[in-house]
Design a protein around this motif. Structure first.
Motif, PDB file in Angstrom:
ATOM      1  N   UNK A   1     -15.280 105.860  18.927  1.00 32.77           N
ATOM      2  CA  UNK A   1     -15.502 104.521  18.391  1.00 32.77           C
ATOM      3  C   UNK A   1     -14.704 103.468  19.158  1.00 32.77           C
ATOM      4  N   UNK A   2     -14.926 102.221  18.874  1.00 31.54           N
ATOM      5  CA  UNK A   2     -14.195 101.153  19.548  1.00 31.54           C
ATOM      6  C   UNK A   2     -12.785 101.003  18.986  1.00 31.54           C
ATOM      7  N   UNK A   3     -12.657 101.149  17.696  1.00 30.45           N
ATOM      8  CA  UNK A   3     -11.344 101.086  17.054  1.00 30.45           C
ATOM      9  C   UNK A   3     -11.240 102.205  16.028  1.00 30.45           C
ATOM     10  N   UNK A   4     -10.009 102.637  15.801  1.00 28.75           N
ATOM     11  CA  UNK A   4      -9.786 103.749  14.885  1.00 28.75           C
ATOM     12  C   UNK A   4      -8.371 103.644  14.333  1.00 28.75           C
ATOM     13  N   UNK A   5      -8.251 103.732  13.022  1.00 31.14           N
ATOM     14  CA  UNK A   5      -6.944 103.777  12.370  1.00 31.14           C
ATOM     15  C   UNK A   5      -6.860 105.100  11.634  1.00 31.14           C
ATOM     16  N   UNK A   6      -5.884 105.903  12.013  1.00 31.67           N
ATOM     17  CA  UNK A   6      -5.771 107.247  11.468  1.00 31.67           C
ATOM     18  C   UNK A   6      -4.358 107.499  10.952  1.00 31.67           C
ATOM     19  N   UNK A   7      -4.215 108.238   9.867  1.00 29.44           N
ATOM     20  CA  UNK A   7      -2.858 108.565   9.385  1.00 29.44           C
ATOM     21  C   UNK A   7      -2.231 109.671  10.232  1.00 29.44           C
ATOM     22  N   UNK A   8      -0.914 109.664  10.254  1.00 38.74           N
ATOM     23  CA  UNK A   8      -0.176 110.727  10.939  1.00 38.74           C
ATOM     24  C   UNK A   8      -0.597 112.079  10.364  1.00 38.74           C
ATOM     25  N   UNK A   9      -0.798 113.045  11.258  1.00 39.63           N
ATOM     26  CA  UNK A   9      -1.160 114.394  10.833  1.00 39.63           C
ATOM     27  C   UNK A   9      -2.658 114.633  10.722  1.00 39.63           C
ATOM     28  N   UNK A  10      -3.451 113.601  10.857  1.00 41.65           N
ATOM     29  CA  UNK A  10      -4.909 113.764  10.776  1.00 41.65           C
ATOM     30  C   UNK A  10      -5.470 114.173  12.135  1.00 41.65           C
ATOM     31  N   UNK A  11      -6.682 114.730  12.164  1.00 38.12           N
ATOM     32  CA  UNK A  11      -7.286 115.113  13.442  1.00 38.12           C
ATOM     33  C   UNK A  11      -7.922 113.922  14.144  1.00 38.12           C
ATOM     34  N   UNK A  12      -8.242 114.134  15.423  1.00 37.89           N
ATOM     35  CA  UNK A  12      -8.832 113.075  16.239  1.00 37.89           C
ATOM     36  C   UNK A  12      -9.964 113.640  17.079  1.00 37.89           C
ATOM     37  N   UNK A  13     -11.010 112.872  17.219  1.00 36.80           N
ATOM     38  CA  UNK A  13     -12.067 113.218  18.161  1.00 36.80           C
ATOM     39  C   UNK A  13     -12.649 111.939  18.735  1.00 36.80           C
ATOM     40  N   UNK A  14     -12.478 111.752  20.020  1.00 41.63           N
ATOM     41  CA  UNK A  14     -13.066 110.611  20.731  1.00 41.63           C
ATOM     42  C   UNK A  14     -14.094 111.159  21.704  1.00 41.63           C
ATOM     43  N   UNK A  15     -15.232 110.488  21.770  1.00 40.95           N
ATOM     44  CA  UNK A  15     -16.306 111.001  22.605  1.00 40.95           C
ATOM     45  C   UNK A  15     -16.688 110.008  23.699  1.00 40.95           C
ATOM     46  N   UNK A  16     -17.068 110.565  24.824  1.00 40.16           N
ATOM     47  CA  UNK A  16     -17.474 109.774  25.976  1.00 40.16           C
ATOM     48  C   UNK A  16     -18.686 110.450  26.603  1.00 40.16           C
ATOM     49  N   UNK A  17     -19.721 109.670  26.874  1.00 40.65           N
ATOM     50  CA  UNK A  17     -20.886 110.225  27.548  1.00 40.65           C
ATOM     51  C   UNK A  17     -21.301 109.321  28.702  1.00 40.65           C
ATOM     52  N   UNK A  18     -21.831 109.935  29.724  1.00 39.42           N
ATOM     53  CA  UNK A  18     -22.279 109.217  30.906  1.00 39.42           C
ATOM     54  C   UNK A  18     -23.777 109.438  31.055  1.00 39.42           C
ATOM     55  N   UNK A  19     -24.483 108.393  31.437  1.00 41.86           N
ATOM     56  CA  UNK A  19     -25.926 108.490  31.662  1.00 41.86           C
ATOM     57  C   UNK A  19     -26.264 108.067  33.083  1.00 41.86           C
ATOM     58  N   UNK A  20     -27.320 108.638  33.609  1.00 43.75           N
ATOM     59  CA  UNK A  20     -27.828 108.196  34.892  1.00 43.75           C
ATOM     60  C   UNK A  20     -27.209 108.858  36.098  1.00 43.75           C
ATOM     61  N   UNK A  21     -26.442 109.920  35.885  1.00 41.19           N
ATOM     62  CA  UNK A  21     -25.851 110.638  36.999  1.00 41.19           C
ATOM     63  C   UNK A  21     -25.663 112.091  36.578  1.00 41.19           C
ATOM     64  N   UNK A  22     -25.390 112.935  37.535  1.00 36.35           N
ATOM     65  CA  UNK A  22     -25.134 114.336  37.202  1.00 36.35           C
ATOM     66  C   UNK A  22     -23.846 114.779  37.885  1.00 36.35           C
ATOM     67  N   UNK A  23     -23.207 115.751  37.232  1.00 39.11           N
ATOM     68  CA  UNK A  23     -21.959 116.315  37.742  1.00 39.11           C
ATOM     69  C   UNK A  23     -20.902 115.254  38.067  1.00 39.11           C
ATOM     70  N   UNK A  24     -20.662 114.334  37.156  1.00 39.65           N
ATOM     71  CA  UNK A  24     -19.616 113.337  37.431  1.00 39.65           C
ATOM     72  C   UNK A  24     -18.230 113.952  37.265  1.00 39.65           C
ATOM     73  N   UNK A  25     -17.256 113.368  37.922  1.00 42.02           N
ATOM     74  CA  UNK A  25     -15.859 113.644  37.595  1.00 42.02           C
ATOM     75  C   UNK A  25     -15.515 112.749  36.404  1.00 42.02           C
ATOM     76  N   UNK A  26     -14.886 113.325  35.398  1.00 38.16           N
ATOM     77  CA  UNK A  26     -14.593 112.585  34.177  1.00 38.16           C
ATOM     78  C   UNK A  26     -13.094 112.542  33.918  1.00 38.16           C
ATOM     79  N   UNK A  27     -12.638 111.451  33.335  1.00 33.53           N
ATOM     80  CA  UNK A  27     -11.205 111.228  33.157  1.00 33.53           C
ATOM     81  C   UNK A  27     -10.942 110.604  31.786  1.00 33.53           C
ATOM     82  N   UNK A  28      -9.813 110.972  31.214  1.00 32.10           N
ATOM     83  CA  UNK A  28      -9.270 110.276  30.044  1.00 32.10           C
ATOM     84  C   UNK A  28      -7.926 109.675  30.439  1.00 32.10           C
ATOM     85  N   UNK A  29      -7.792 108.365  30.168  1.00 32.35           N
ATOM     86  CA  UNK A  29      -6.543 107.662  30.384  1.00 32.35           C
ATOM     87  C   UNK A  29      -6.063 107.078  29.058  1.00 32.35           C
TER      88      UNK A  29
END
Lengths: 114, 113
Positions: B8-36
């Motif tokens: 999501x664009x913004x997220x407020x989560x309590x301490x101890x809760x789980x997290x899942x952020x998703x990223x998808x790319x369209x229009x290309x194949x075999x990209x190198x992907x990064x999380x910063x």
């Protein structure tokens, strides 16, 4: 491993005045060099890049940067800034054959005032 | 043309809760992907990168993990969030050996409370 130093954390500048953002890097191998711009609460956008060839590179919105190998620098300049150039600017370095991993500087906040 | 989506664009989560952020790319194949991660007033720190499905490299020891279940999908997770996990998380992709530069997603602002 490479490192990137942006010498100024914040640069105030008046509209239509020139600006220079300094970037120095260190690396023991060949590198690619980049400048990115980030507007508030947005991702980063590629401004310009140096891969090889001419040491002076330009962007479509009037910015330019010059690669100086002897000084290991890649300073960004614009001869006349606009209010819309207010943003944070990041210098980044990628070592050739490093899977494209970018090392970023800490960023320089440019604030343009009328 | 290639596009990158991050949510999501913004997220407020309590301490101890789980997290899942998703990223998808369209229009290309075999990209190198990064999380910063970008902490307030600081530069960007590379957390993970992936050069193929199931291949994850971690740059710093931390409370987070990443997975790449499909060619153009990159997920950042945590089982239990810490206050220090707060920050602006950016996904990016590039082709080839990185000479093209990155294309970044629009980022997720995570606040752990």
């Amino acid at each position: 491993a490479q490192s990137v130093t942006q010498l100024d954390s914040q640069v105030p500048v008046f509209e239509e005045a020139p600006v220079e953002l300094r970037c120095n890097y260190s690396s023991s191998v060949s590198v690619y060099l980049f400048w990115y711009v980030q507007y508030p609460n947005q991702g980063l956008q590629l401004l310009l890049k140096y891969l090889s060839g001419s040491t002076l590179v330009e962007s479509i919105n009037g910015f330019e940067a010059e690669f100086n190998k002897s000084q290991t620098s890649f300073h960004l300049r614009k001869p006349s800034v606009h209010i819309s150039d207010t943003a944070e600017y990041f210098c980044a370095v990628s070592e050739v054959n490093s899977w494209g991993k970018l090392q970023f500087g800490a960023g320089t906040q440019v604030v343009v005032t009328p | 043309s290639q596009t990158i989506h991050q949510w999501p664009a913004t997220l407020v989560q309590p301490v101890g809760s789980p997290l899942s952020l998703e990223c998808t790319v369209e229009g290309t194949s075999n990209p190198n992907l990064y999380w910063y991660r970008q902490a307030a007033g600081r530069g960007l720190q590379l957390l993970f990168y992936s050069v193929g499905i199931g291949q994850i490299s971690s740059e710093v020891p931390q409370n987070l993990s990443a997975s790449r279940p499909q060619d153009r999908q990159f997920i950042l997770s945590s089982k239990k969030l810490l206050l220090s996990d707060s920050g602006f998380y950016l996904c990016a992709w590039t082709g080839g050996a990185g000479a093209y530069g990155y294309t970044f997603g629009s980022g997720t602002r995570l606040t752990v409370v």
